[in-house]
Design a protein around this motif. Structure first.
Motif, short mmCIF file in Angstrom:
data_model
loop_
_atom_site.label_atom_id
_atom_site.label_comp_id
_atom_site.label_asym_id
_atom_site.label_seq_id
_atom_site.Cartn_x
_atom_site.Cartn_y
_atom_site.Cartn_z
N CYS A 104 0.84 -1.21 0.00
CA CYS A 104 0.00 0.00 0.00
C CYS A 104 0.88 1.26 0.00
O CYS A 104 1.92 1.30 0.65
N ARG A 105 0.43 2.27 -0.71
CA ARG A 105 1.20 3.51 -0.80
C ARG A 105 0.96 4.45 0.37
O ARG A 105 1.84 5.23 0.73
N ARG A 106 -0.23 4.41 0.93
CA ARG A 106 -0.52 5.26 2.08
C ARG A 106 -1.40 4.52 3.08
O ARG A 106 -2.29 3.76 2.70
N PHE A 107 -1.13 4.79 4.35
CA PHE A 107 -1.87 4.22 5.46
C PHE A 107 -2.51 5.37 6.23
O PHE A 107 -1.81 6.24 6.77
N VAL A 108 -3.84 5.40 6.27
CA VAL A 108 -4.58 6.43 6.99
C VAL A 108 -5.15 5.81 8.26
O VAL A 108 -5.93 4.86 8.19
N HIS A 153 5.95 5.31 10.00
CA HIS A 153 6.24 6.35 9.01
C HIS A 153 7.70 6.79 9.11
O HIS A 153 8.39 6.92 8.09
N ALA A 154 8.18 7.02 10.32
CA ALA A 154 9.56 7.48 10.51
C ALA A 154 10.57 6.44 10.02
O ALA A 154 11.65 6.80 9.53
N GLN A 155 10.21 5.17 10.15
CA GLN A 155 11.10 4.10 9.70
C GLN A 155 11.07 3.90 8.18
O GLN A 155 11.85 3.12 7.64
N LEU A 213 -9.43 14.25 1.66
CA LEU A 213 -8.42 15.28 1.43
C LEU A 213 -7.08 14.86 2.02
O LEU A 213 -6.03 15.03 1.39
N ALA A 214 -7.10 14.32 3.24
CA ALA A 214 -5.85 13.89 3.87
C ALA A 214 -5.24 12.68 3.17
O ALA A 214 -4.02 12.60 2.99
N ALA A 215 -6.10 11.74 2.75
CA ALA A 215 -5.62 10.51 2.14
C ALA A 215 -4.91 10.75 0.82
O ALA A 215 -4.04 9.96 0.42
N HIS A 216 -5.23 11.85 0.14
CA HIS A 216 -4.70 12.08 -1.20
C HIS A 216 -3.87 13.36 -1.31
O HIS A 216 -3.63 13.84 -2.41
N SER A 217 -3.41 13.86 -0.18
CA SER A 217 -2.60 15.08 -0.18
C SER A 217 -1.15 14.74 0.19
O SER A 217 -0.90 14.07 1.19
N GLU A 218 -0.22 15.21 -0.61
CA GLU A 218 1.20 14.97 -0.30
C GLU A 218 1.61 15.62 1.01
O GLU A 218 2.41 15.08 1.76
N ALA A 220 0.04 15.86 3.64
CA ALA A 220 -0.46 15.12 4.80
C ALA A 220 0.48 14.01 5.25
O ALA A 220 0.27 13.42 6.30
N SER A 221 1.52 13.74 4.49
CA SER A 221 2.44 12.66 4.81
C SER A 221 3.07 12.87 6.19
O SER A 221 3.69 13.90 6.45
N GLY A 222 2.85 11.91 7.08
CA GLY A 222 3.43 11.98 8.42
C GLY A 222 2.73 12.92 9.37
O GLY A 222 3.25 13.20 10.46
N GLN A 223 1.56 13.41 9.01
CA GLN A 223 0.88 14.44 9.79
C GLN A 223 -0.32 13.89 10.56
O GLN A 223 -0.87 12.83 10.23
#
Length: 328
Positions: A104-108, A153-155, A213-218, A220-223
């Motif tokens: 998966c590319r993003r985890f929300v 995320h940090a790892q 909005l958060a799931a598809h915003s660059e 938002a990464s790590g936020q």
């Protein structure tokens, strides 16, 4: 709402729940393939049955999904530590592992504003410390779950972001629509200190908007983002609707906190002895005695998040749903 390129496939844990169902419907309306897992399978909705802590039963279902949204958790203020630890904390660790293996590319991750406890100041934002201690167990577990997500995320294991919803309500809500109505009908909807504590509602459609909005915003990464309706009201005002729907006049009944807290503790102990589960516990009293709302400027500035549904409109829609579904 400009979301850019949407994922072809989305996976949602807790897909049979209030928030999970709404997210599934929205993504499908946008043309995405959506799969999910929950305790009870629903093949017609592409939901496989399983336990968060036994991912071998459902992990394969997430293969090929670019976006992983984790909503599954213990939805209760009255559970014991072991249940929170196993599901709301260890379950997150398993979900992260599954999402990583699935590519998966993003985890929300869905946390909660109660990760900050019940004693935050009015206008608190995402930098306010998470709660620790024996009180607000639900919030302590949510804060611990956030640590796991931010560590992943940090790892560099996954690109993650965290949502802290306000008090989510709307048609189908068990926590803030059906259960309070049932309690109001039974004469058991009691608020501490005149119902003057602050409630921080967010209508389900607004929460789904903010999540997308958060799931598809660059950015938002790590936020972490607080998403709420930006309209703080008293508990007396919010639950006054349920009192009226139950056919009762006036405001919801109230007790001083000095009486309500030990009474809630006693009822919780008796429920435990009888093997009964409900939300009568000291943490519920504390939640209904919060002193303020939140600063939502981060979600506004980063994501362009603007809640559209006022409390008056949200309650009108909720009442109509109750009538249409034969519950009023």
């Amino acid at each position: 709402m400009n979301l850019g390129q949407l994922p072809k496939r989305v996976f949602i844990t807790g897909a049979g729940g209030f928030i999970g169902q709404q997210l599934m419907q929205r993504y499908r309306a946008l043309g995405c393939e959506v799969r999910g897992m929950d305790l009870v399978a629903d093949p017609a909705q592409a939901i496989v049955g399983g336990d968060l802590c036994n991912p071998e039963r459902w992990a394969q279902h997430a293969e090929g999904c670019e976006l992983f949204i984790h909503t599954a958790a213990v939805v209760s203020l009255a559970a014991d530590w072991e249940e929170y630890r196993r599901i709301s904390v260890q379950g997150v660790s398993h979900a992260l592992d599954v999402a990583q293996r699935a590519g998966c590319r993003r985890f929300v991750h869905f946390s909660s504003i109660l990760a900050m406890g019940c004693n935050y100041p009015d206008g608190a934002d995402e930098t306010w410390p998470v709660v620790i201690g024996e009180q607000c167990r639900y919030g302590v577990a949510k804060g611990a779950s956030e640590h796991l997500v931010l560590a992943a995320h940090a790892q560099g294991r996954l690109d993650c972001c965290i949502i802290r919803p306000g008090d989510v309500y709307g048609p189908g809500s068990r926590a803030w629509l059906l259960e309070p109505l049932k309690m109001a009908r039974a004469g058991r909807l009691l608020l501490p200190d005149g119902g003057n504590g602050v409630f921080t509602p967010v209508y389900i459609d607004d929460l789904v908007d903010g999540t997308l909005l958060a799931a598809h915003s660059e950015i938002a990464s790590g936020q972490i983002y607080i998403l709420w309706g930006e309209e703080a009201v008293s508990c007396r005002t919010f639950f006054g609707h349920h009192t009226r729907w139950a056919g009762r006049k006036g405001n919801p009944p109230s007790l001083p906190s000095s009486v309500a807290l030990p009474l809630a503790r006693l009822v919780q102990a008796l429920n435990h002895l009888r093997g009964k589960r409900d939300e009568t516990c000291p943490d519920t009293i504390r939640m209904f005695n919060r002193s303020g709302g939140f600063d939502g400027s981060k979600a506004r500035d980063h994501l362009g998040y603007r809640p559209k549904i006022s409390l008056a409109e949200g309650m009108r829609r909720s009442e109509q749903w109750l009538r249409d579904s034969g519950q009023l």
